[in-house]
Design a protein around this motif. Structure first.
Motif, mmCIF file in Angstrom:
data_model
loop_
_atom_site.group_PDB
_atom_site.id
_atom_site.type_symbol
_atom_site.label_atom_id
_atom_site.label_comp_id
_atom_site.label_asym_id
_atom_site.label_seq_id
_atom_site.Cartn_x
_atom_site.Cartn_y
_atom_site.Cartn_z
ATOM 1 N N ARG A 121 60.192 30.465 25.947
ATOM 2 C CA ARG A 121 60.146 30.043 24.838
ATOM 3 C C ARG A 121 58.521 29.442 24.423
ATOM 4 N NH1 ARG A 121 58.225 25.190 22.925
ATOM 5 N NH2 ARG A 121 58.136 24.485 24.779
ATOM 6 N N ALA A 122 57.385 29.532 25.669
ATOM 7 C CA ALA A 122 56.115 29.130 25.462
ATOM 8 C C ALA A 122 55.315 30.514 24.804
ATOM 9 C CB ALA A 122 55.719 28.459 26.773
ATOM 10 N N LEU A 124 57.541 33.410 24.041
ATOM 11 C CA LEU A 124 57.663 33.540 22.532
ATOM 12 C C LEU A 124 56.556 33.406 21.656
ATOM 13 C CD1 LEU A 124 61.117 34.105 23.372
ATOM 14 C CD2 LEU A 124 60.279 35.762 23.108
ATOM 15 N N GLU A 125 56.488 32.342 20.936
ATOM 16 C CA GLU A 125 56.342 31.604 20.773
ATOM 17 C C GLU A 125 54.136 31.616 20.711
ATOM 18 O OE1 GLU A 125 58.968 27.446 19.759
ATOM 19 O OE2 GLU A 125 57.133 26.737 20.652
ATOM 20 N N ALA A 126 53.382 31.764 21.375
ATOM 21 C CA ALA A 126 52.646 31.741 21.855
ATOM 22 C C ALA A 126 52.145 33.230 21.355
ATOM 23 C CB ALA A 126 51.982 32.231 23.431
ATOM 24 N N ASP A 127 52.818 34.257 21.336
ATOM 25 C CA ASP A 127 53.399 35.743 20.859
ATOM 26 C C ASP A 127 52.695 35.288 18.827
ATOM 27 O OD1 ASP A 127 53.049 38.544 20.349
ATOM 28 O OD2 ASP A 127 55.063 38.319 20.571
ATOM 29 N N THR A 128 52.403 35.448 18.144
ATOM 30 C CA THR A 128 52.328 34.842 17.076
ATOM 31 C C THR A 128 52.231 36.115 16.175
ATOM 32 O OG1 THR A 128 49.586 34.518 16.993
ATOM 33 C CG2 THR A 128 51.343 32.514 16.587
ATOM 34 N N ALA A 129 51.228 36.729 16.595
ATOM 35 C CA ALA A 129 51.038 38.988 16.564
ATOM 36 C C ALA A 129 52.289 39.604 16.824
ATOM 37 C CB ALA A 129 50.069 39.456 17.445
ATOM 38 N N LYS A 130 53.477 38.963 16.859
ATOM 39 C CA LYS A 130 55.157 39.985 17.441
ATOM 40 C C LYS A 130 54.956 41.073 18.424
ATOM 41 C CE LYS A 130 56.860 35.802 14.858
ATOM 42 N NZ LYS A 130 57.544 35.425 15.948
ATOM 43 N N ALA A 154 68.243 33.447 25.695
ATOM 44 C CA ALA A 154 68.413 34.315 24.182
ATOM 45 C C ALA A 154 67.876 33.638 22.332
ATOM 46 C CB ALA A 154 69.711 34.715 24.192
ATOM 47 N N GLY A 155 68.522 32.565 23.142
ATOM 48 C CA GLY A 155 68.478 31.885 21.437
ATOM 49 C C GLY A 155 67.029 31.595 21.199
ATOM 50 N N HIS A 156 65.489 31.182 22.488
ATOM 51 C CA HIS A 156 64.313 31.943 22.474
ATOM 52 C C HIS A 156 64.002 33.106 21.306
ATOM 53 C CE1 HIS A 156 63.541 27.952 23.974
ATOM 54 N NE2 HIS A 156 64.228 28.483 25.578
ATOM 55 N N VAL A 157 64.281 34.101 22.296
ATOM 56 C CA VAL A 157 64.103 35.119 21.608
ATOM 57 C C VAL A 157 64.493 35.568 20.326
ATOM 58 C CG1 VAL A 157 64.821 37.721 22.458
ATOM 59 C CG2 VAL A 157 64.937 36.281 24.005
ATOM 60 N N LYS A 158 65.533 34.701 20.535
ATOM 61 C CA LYS A 158 66.023 34.705 18.417
ATOM 62 C C LYS A 158 64.635 33.984 17.716
ATOM 63 C CE LYS A 158 70.721 34.735 16.905
ATOM 64 N NZ LYS A 158 72.367 34.192 16.711
ATOM 65 N N ALA A 159 64.313 32.510 18.063
ATOM 66 C CA ALA A 159 64.005 32.742 17.184
ATOM 67 C C ALA A 159 62.328 33.676 16.960
ATOM 68 C CB ALA A 159 63.148 31.531 17.703
ATOM 69 N N HIS A 160 61.837 34.036 18.092
ATOM 70 C CA HIS A 160 60.674 35.054 18.236
ATOM 71 C C HIS A 160 60.805 35.815 16.652
ATOM 72 C CE1 HIS A 160 57.969 38.802 19.279
ATOM 73 N NE2 HIS A 160 57.185 37.709 19.653
ATOM 74 N N GLY A 161 61.952 36.766 16.957
ATOM 75 C CA GLY A 161 61.842 37.517 15.933
ATOM 76 C C GLY A 161 62.397 39.006 15.847
ATOM 77 N N THR A 162 61.729 39.798 16.693
ATOM 78 C CA THR A 162 61.001 40.659 17.248
ATOM 79 C C THR A 162 61.781 41.380 17.790
ATOM 80 O OG1 THR A 162 58.926 40.548 15.556
ATOM 81 C CG2 THR A 162 59.072 42.561 16.862
ATOM 82 N N ALA A 163 61.160 40.154 19.427
ATOM 83 C CA ALA A 163 62.234 40.973 20.596
ATOM 84 C C ALA A 163 63.164 41.094 20.701
ATOM 85 C CB ALA A 163 61.446 40.065 21.505
ATOM 86 N N LEU A 164 63.747 41.700 21.647
ATOM 87 C CA LEU A 164 65.853 41.743 21.981
ATOM 88 C C LEU A 164 65.649 41.039 22.864
ATOM 89 C CD1 LEU A 164 65.588 45.435 21.579
ATOM 90 C CD2 LEU A 164 66.537 43.727 19.829
ATOM 91 N N THR A 165 66.993 40.602 23.249
ATOM 92 C CA THR A 165 67.445 40.370 24.994
ATOM 93 C C THR A 165 67.721 41.218 25.620
ATOM 94 O OG1 THR A 165 67.431 38.129 23.706
ATOM 95 C CG2 THR A 165 68.672 38.927 25.967
ATOM 96 N N ILE A 166 67.937 42.199 26.847
ATOM 97 C CA ILE A 166 68.058 42.510 26.998
ATOM 98 C C ILE A 166 68.776 41.897 28.738
ATOM 99 C CG2 ILE A 166 67.746 44.688 28.581
ATOM 100 C CD1 ILE A 166 66.069 45.401 26.580
#
Lengths: 383, 383
Positions: A121-122, A124-130, A154-166
């Motif tokens: 989560r941390a 992914l949240e820090a990645d504001t540039a996506k 996977a929930g945190h990845v979804k919140a990020h919006g760009t990344a995929l969960t593999i």
């Protein structure tokens, strides 16, 4: 004694006679209408198992081939990815990602500990540039017997919006609930010699819609593992390359058996075996390797302090013809692993516990009265 | 009629009961001493089949996986390569080479014609800067039933000094002489559902010493197909990833049967079936698709002028349960193909010819008295 081997390793797992017999049929043409029917039927079965409406593609290859396919079909050179690493398979996906020139950030946990969803989560949240394009992780870490919290990550990845969960679900699919669509897991890789109750040789990649969007952008070189070719063929109930036809026969039979048992019953059975195995090992004084509360439904790793795990494992094989798994890499000799994945019934778990107890007794290493393990397992099996 | 299917396609080929039964055994652990014995034995058998002292590595995958492995392990991005292309599989290796960013020069021949060794000689001799790193070609072009002159082309490559010969021997190995070391072929790819008399699912890459030197230099990304990992494991009688264990059981059994028959007898049998099939088709007035004198020992392509090849093929299947192969791509409907590869005996060839004759007769399309084909085949089978 010839032909008396019982497999209690995390793969290959035991295979039902029904499945072995299906596999022994004469091959048919893979471009025939009869084979198309098998592809159509197994595709529906695979969607049922993955709890998805998306494509589930069948490769001839190992679980590693499936995970490599997951990576090379959804990412591009230089892409930033997070890789969860808390065991041998986590390590492996880091290596694959690096082999293809991805920009890998490893989120580590000690072997035996679960990955921390908060660390994901941390990051992914820090990645504001996506910039993060993928989060690669192992659901059930076979080397340590730890289950990671795929749903939370996977929930945190979804919140990020760009990344995929593999997700490597090689030893979780068919052992515990992996509702791919409901959890929003974009890519799920698995292998036939696990929960599928089949011999090794087939592997599976389930791709959600967002994964296919990423596929269009992916520039990593591929041909045999190019999932676009598999999707195109699958839409015609076919396969782009000559598939392992006889393993498809086995797949249809095995998934038919799983459907008859039902997902809920399968998950309950694996949970029961996990509980029984854990309780038995504790009762006989053998510490579990995985952190409390994070044990895998597929495999229990045991770290028998002061006992050579390899010697114990060999004795169990020699005296009772039960094959347990050893520790991998630095865990060799320190850990043994009891597989309770796939075609395993209550009797098998009770037997393995009893054999371990008898072996410890024979070696003069028993820390508890013989029978304590069986008793503890029996309680959980009846619960 | 259920279970009466006879395969006369170039793969999957018929599988002996001995091999099917071997495959139906319960799996054993792939990290066990018992499995190591199988790897050791099959490695020796594979070296015998390839007539090589070098490594022959076993992949779980199709023939395409083997050929992709051959390419990505011996070449580097931007490398100049010559690709022979006179059919669907030649085309495919061009696509693989391009997918990995190689600088591909295609040496083409019309479908049905063999590749011209002189064209290779000329291109290699013109390359005084020694930039050409690989020559990729198909020995037996399954789509057209043409055998290419691998020996001559490998000779020209050897004279060049820098380039490697990378050969798709998928439908030639186990059908005709491919003395890899004697001819100086550096990499040979093949697949289990062909001359091996096995179901599909395993493929094989034989690597000579020069190929391993090229491996050290190769920078193409790979993991599952990284042959260095397979070599390292093979040196310990093992496999880097979970292999298709039951197909290994089949491999050991099938290669055992081949060794019992002997290479010379196997090659003579395939040559006899090639001659018998060709003679029969000529006798019944159906022209061969492959240029005279260049027919493959594995498959005969027939171009029945004025007859819908697909309709004929379907009738043979419907009435006699013999599966022939159709034409691929632009040859669909124009060509049918008779596979005489692997576990095929004289009776099978005679039967296929008789069924084709009877079908033509039934369709009112016979151009010769019924029995002419069988008579011609019988002469060659007795020769």
């Amino acid at each position: 004694m010839q032909d008396k081997l019982t497999l209690m390793i995390p793969g290959p797992t035991p295979v039902p006679e029904t499945v072995l017999q299906a596999m022994a049929r004469h091959p048919i043409g893979h471009r025939s209408g009869d084979f198309q029917k098998i592809v159509r039927r197994t595709t529906e079965q695979l969607q049922w198992l993955h709890q998805t409406k998306g494509h589930v593609l069948v490769l001839t290859g190992s679980g590693t081939a499936a995970m490599e396919a997951a990576i090379v079909n959804t990412l591009s050179r230089g892409d930033r990815v997070l890789c969860g690493d808390n065991g041998k398979f986590g390590e492996r996906w880091v290596k694959v990602a690096k082999a293809y020139g991805l920009n890998v950030e490893v989120i580590q946990a000690e072997w035996g500990q679960p990955l921390d969803p908060e660390a994901f989560r941390a990051a992914l949240e820090a990645d504001t540039a996506k910039e993060i394009r993928g989060v690669i992780l192992t659901h059930s870490e076979t080397s340590t017997g730890v289950i990671n919290d795929l749903q939370a990550i996977a929930g945190h990845v979804k919140a990020h919006g760009t990344a995929l969960t593999i997700a490597d679900c090689v030893t979780s699919l068919g052992a515990c609930d992996v509702p791919m669509d409901a959890w929003g897991v974009d890519v799920v890789g698995s292998g036939s010699q696990k929960g599928y109750m089949m011999p090794p040789g087939l592997s599976f990649v389930a791709m959600g819609e967002r994964a296919w969007t990423a596929y269009e952008r992916s520039d990593l070189p591929k041909f045999y593992l190019d999932l676009g070719k598999y999707r195109k063929a699958a839409d015609d109930d076919s396969n782009p390359f000559t598939p392992a036809i006889n393993l498809y026969f086995a797949l249809e039979a095995a998934l038919g058996m799983m459907q008859k048992e039902g997902l809920e019953a399968i998950f309950a059975r694996h949970d029961r075996h996990r509980r029984a195995t854990q309780a038995a090992m504790k009762a006989i004084g053998l510490p579990l390797y995985a952190a409390e509360g994070h044990g895998s439904p597929a495999i229990t790793a045991v770290a028998p302090e002061g006992i050579d795990a390899e010697a114990l494992r060999k004795q169990v094989k020699e005296r009772f013809d039960i094959l347990l798994a050893g520790g991998q890499d630095h865990l060799k000799g320190k850990v043994f692993r009891i597989g309770h994945l796939g075609f395993v019934c209550d009797r098998d778990v009770l037997t393995a516990v009893a054999a371990i107890e008898a072996t410890l007794q024979g070696l003069g290493l028993a820390k508890a009265p013989i029978g304590a393990g069986v008793a503890a397992a029996a309680v959980e099996l009846a619960a």
